[in-house]
Design a protein around this motif. Structure first.
Motif, short mmCIF file in Angstrom:
data_model
loop_
_atom_site.label_atom_id
_atom_site.label_comp_id
_atom_site.label_asym_id
_atom_site.label_seq_id
_atom_site.Cartn_x
_atom_site.Cartn_y
_atom_site.Cartn_z
N VAL A 3 0.84 -1.20 0.00
CA VAL A 3 0.00 0.00 0.00
C VAL A 3 0.87 1.24 0.00
O VAL A 3 0.60 2.23 -0.70
CB VAL A 3 -0.94 -0.01 1.22
N THR A 93 -2.06 -10.26 -1.67
CA THR A 93 -2.24 -9.70 -0.34
C THR A 93 -3.53 -8.89 -0.30
O THR A 93 -4.00 -8.40 -1.34
CB THR A 93 -1.06 -8.79 0.08
N ASP A 95 -5.19 -5.62 1.89
CA ASP A 95 -4.81 -4.58 2.84
C ASP A 95 -5.93 -4.28 3.82
O ASP A 95 -6.98 -4.94 3.82
CB ASP A 95 -4.33 -3.33 2.11
N ASP A 96 -5.71 -3.27 4.66
CA ASP A 96 -6.64 -2.96 5.74
C ASP A 96 -8.00 -2.45 5.25
O ASP A 96 -8.99 -2.51 6.00
CB ASP A 96 -6.03 -1.91 6.68
N ILE A 97 -8.07 -1.92 4.03
CA ILE A 97 -9.35 -1.43 3.52
C ILE A 97 -9.97 -2.42 2.54
O ILE A 97 -10.94 -2.10 1.87
CB ILE A 97 -9.20 -0.04 2.87
N GLY A 98 -9.40 -3.62 2.47
CA GLY A 98 -9.99 -4.69 1.67
C GLY A 98 -9.51 -4.77 0.23
O GLY A 98 -9.91 -5.70 -0.49
N ALA A 124 -12.09 -3.73 -3.41
CA ALA A 124 -12.43 -4.77 -2.44
C ALA A 124 -13.47 -5.76 -2.96
O ALA A 124 -13.48 -6.92 -2.55
CB ALA A 124 -12.93 -4.12 -1.15
#
Length: 226
Positions: A3, A93, A95-98, A124
């Motif tokens: 990211v 991978t 990430d934290d926001i999908g 996402a």
């Protein structure tokens, strides 16, 4: 890390507009940076997103096939002919926001291309590709059969640096100006690494696998420390 790289590239890239392909996105929505030599896209962003052509299930169960579909659909826009054949899945991978990030590396006729990796960034829901970045070398054409074997490549390096320990067995790669501007063109090469504890160095020697010439060399520890 993925990211961070993604957002840094958004800030640092000099982005230009390009016409939309297949009605997937408007010209004003697309922002693209191309390699000045090869013309291949090195960065792409679309707020609206490019139709991925796959669903979320496929993206998670078979990310290699999902990425291949993207490159088949948009190889003209990307300036990356045959990319669906030469890009090999490496990692997925989330990430934290999908957002889903698929990393691939280029392999030409069985030989990895040094420094040639790309990342496709999916929304996402998996329906659209929001961004793309990396480096792909289009239209490669060279003999992938080495004339020198590993031992001969090591011997060529030992003439320059007799001291130090072999860090690993030499790796056969395609090495060129896309990663090192001091090298002209693309070459089949052995990557030979010699570690010398006394000098705190791990020197990388790039040996042309056809001619035996040393194309370039440098201390990788200097690069890491800087």
């Amino acid at each position: 890390m993925v990211v961070l790289t993604f957002f840094l590239l958004q800030i640092l890239s000099v982005m230009i507009s390009t016409p939309a392909m297949g009605g997937e996105s408007s010209a004003s929505d697309l922002r693209i940076t191309r390699d000045p030599v090869t013309g291949a896209v090195t960065f792409l962003r679309s707020r609206q997103g490019l139709d991925s052509g796959v669903g979320l299930r496929t993206l998670h169960l078979n990310p290699a096939a999902a990425a291949r579909q993207f490159f088949v659909r948009f190889e003209d826009l990307l300036g990356m002919p045959r990319s669906s054949d030469e890009l090999i899945f490496k990692q997925k991978t989330v990430d934290d926001i999908g957002m889903i990030h698929i990393r691939l590396h280029q392999v030409y006729r069985g030989v990895p291309v040094y420094g040639a990796e790309v990342i496709v960034h999916y929304a996402a829901d998996g329906k659209t590709v929001r961004a793309f970045n990396g480096r792909f070398i289009p239209r490669l054409s060279l003999d992938q059969t080495p004339q020198l074997n590993r031992g001969e490549a090591i011997a060529a390096v030992r003439e320059i640096q007799p001291q130090g320990d072999l860090w690993e067995q030499p790796l056969l790669r395609i090495y060129g100006s896309h990663i090192d501007r001091s090298v002209k063109g693309n070459h089949l090469a052995w990557l030979v690494r010699i570690y010398d504890e006394r000098e705190l160095s791990r020197n990388l020697y790039v040996v042309d696998a056809h001619s035996g010439d040393i194309l370039t060399s440098y201390n990788e520890l200097d690069t890491v420390l800087s």
